[in-house]
Design an enzyme around this catalytic site. Structure first.
Site, mmCIF file in Angstrom:
data_model
loop_
_atom_site.group_PDB
_atom_site.id
_atom_site.type_symbol
_atom_site.label_atom_id
_atom_site.label_comp_id
_atom_site.label_asym_id
_atom_site.label_seq_id
_atom_site.Cartn_x
_atom_site.Cartn_y
_atom_site.Cartn_z
ATOM 1 N N LYS A 1 -2.720 -34.219 -13.311
ATOM 2 C CA LYS A 1 -2.612 -35.389 -12.425
ATOM 3 C C LYS A 1 -2.124 -36.584 -13.220
ATOM 4 C CE LYS A 1 -7.488 -36.304 -13.151
ATOM 5 N NZ LYS A 1 -7.310 -37.541 -13.928
ATOM 6 N N CYS B 1 -12.520 -40.967 -13.142
ATOM 7 C CA CYS B 1 -11.987 -39.715 -12.589
ATOM 8 C C CYS B 1 -13.061 -38.817 -11.992
ATOM 9 C CB CYS B 1 -11.141 -39.004 -13.633
ATOM 10 S SG CYS B 1 -9.599 -39.928 -13.923
ATOM 11 N N ASP C 1 -11.175 -33.847 -17.093
ATOM 12 C CA ASP C 1 -10.533 -34.618 -18.180
ATOM 13 C C ASP C 1 -11.276 -34.613 -19.526
ATOM 14 O OD1 ASP C 1 -8.872 -35.170 -16.059
ATOM 15 O OD2 ASP C 1 -9.093 -37.334 -16.105
HETATM 16 C C1 VGL Z 1 -9.366 -41.742 -16.602
HETATM 17 C C2 VGL Z 1 -8.705 -43.919 -16.816
HETATM 18 C C3 VGL Z 1 -7.391 -43.537 -16.878
HETATM 19 C C4 VGL Z 1 -10.496 -40.777 -16.460
HETATM 20 C C5 VGL Z 1 -8.053 -41.340 -16.651
HETATM 21 O O1 VGL Z 1 -10.321 -39.577 -16.774
HETATM 22 O O2 VGL Z 1 -11.584 -41.197 -16.015
HETATM 23 N N1 VGL Z 1 -9.683 -43.026 -16.669
HETATM 24 N N2 VGL Z 1 -7.063 -42.243 -16.793
#
Ligand code: VGL
Ligand code: ZN
Length: 201
Positions: free
Chosen positions: A110, A155, A12
């Protein structure tokens, strides 16, 4: 160079998790050059991409009266409510422009089901619905997974723990991660890794 049966999972590294983004992680952009260098040492690299529908159920804005970072009970368990972020096909969902991993072989998206969040690259937040990543890694013969990226305590954490519970040797390079650190979640992550045999490098 890492062995042929090792793979790097870059979690991410997207605009919305970097300064100026809608769920900015402090120092999130700093990981890009570090990851670029680390990735050069791996033959195999996977990226994950948080990829939500508009009005996703993990967004506080989808729950009247709720604010970001409050908790809610969902059919699959407790869920943190987030600011709107990483909406599919928007600038915020794009990878940070400083990330350069030309040999990336797979991008796992995702969180694209409106009704369920997905922190882990392996399972949605019901801890049951698979993303297919385990099958990919197994079929390709990988044995060890190294994780870097954002956010360390969400994540990256759940991806690493699921990798470990699927039987992969699992390592997280904390220096190439940044944490949201909500109510002590970074410290909880380190403790949980120690308990589960996820190695912090
Ligand atoms: C994430 C919160 C919501 C992350 C993704 O990548 O850690 N955290 N969506
Ligand atoms: Zn998300």
């Amino acid at each position: 160079m890492r062995r042929d049966d090792e793979i790097l999972i870059v979690v991410d590294v997207q605009n919305d998790f970097c300064p100026g983004g809608r769920l900015a992680v402090s120092g999130g952009d700093e990981v890009a050059p570090l990851i670029n260098r680390i990735a050069q040492g791996f033959k195999h690299v996977v990226l994950t991409q948080d990829w939500h529908t508009p009005h996703h159920s993990s967004f506080a804005s989808s729950h009247p009266g709720k604010k970001p970072f409050e908790m809610i009970e969902m059919p699959y368990g407790p869920q943190v409510l987030w600011p709107d972020h990483c909406i599919m096909h928007t600038e915020g969902a794009e990878f940070h422009k400083g990330l350069h991993v030309p040999h990336v072989e797979l991008i796992i998206r995702k969180g694209y089901d409106r009704a369920i969040d997905s922190y882990s690259a392996f399972f949605e937040n019901d801890h049951k619905t698979p993303t297919g990543l385990n099958g990919y890694l197994r079929e390709r013969g990988f044995r060890k997974v190294t994780l870097v990226g954002l956010a360390f305590d969400f994540c990256v954490r759940y991806s690493a723990e699921d990798a470990r519970s699927h039987g992969f040797e699992t390592e997280v390079i904390e220096g190439a991660c940044r944490a949201i650190d909500l109510n002590g979640s970074a410290a909880q992550t380190r403790a949980s890794f120690a308990e589960r045999g996820v190695v912090l490098a």
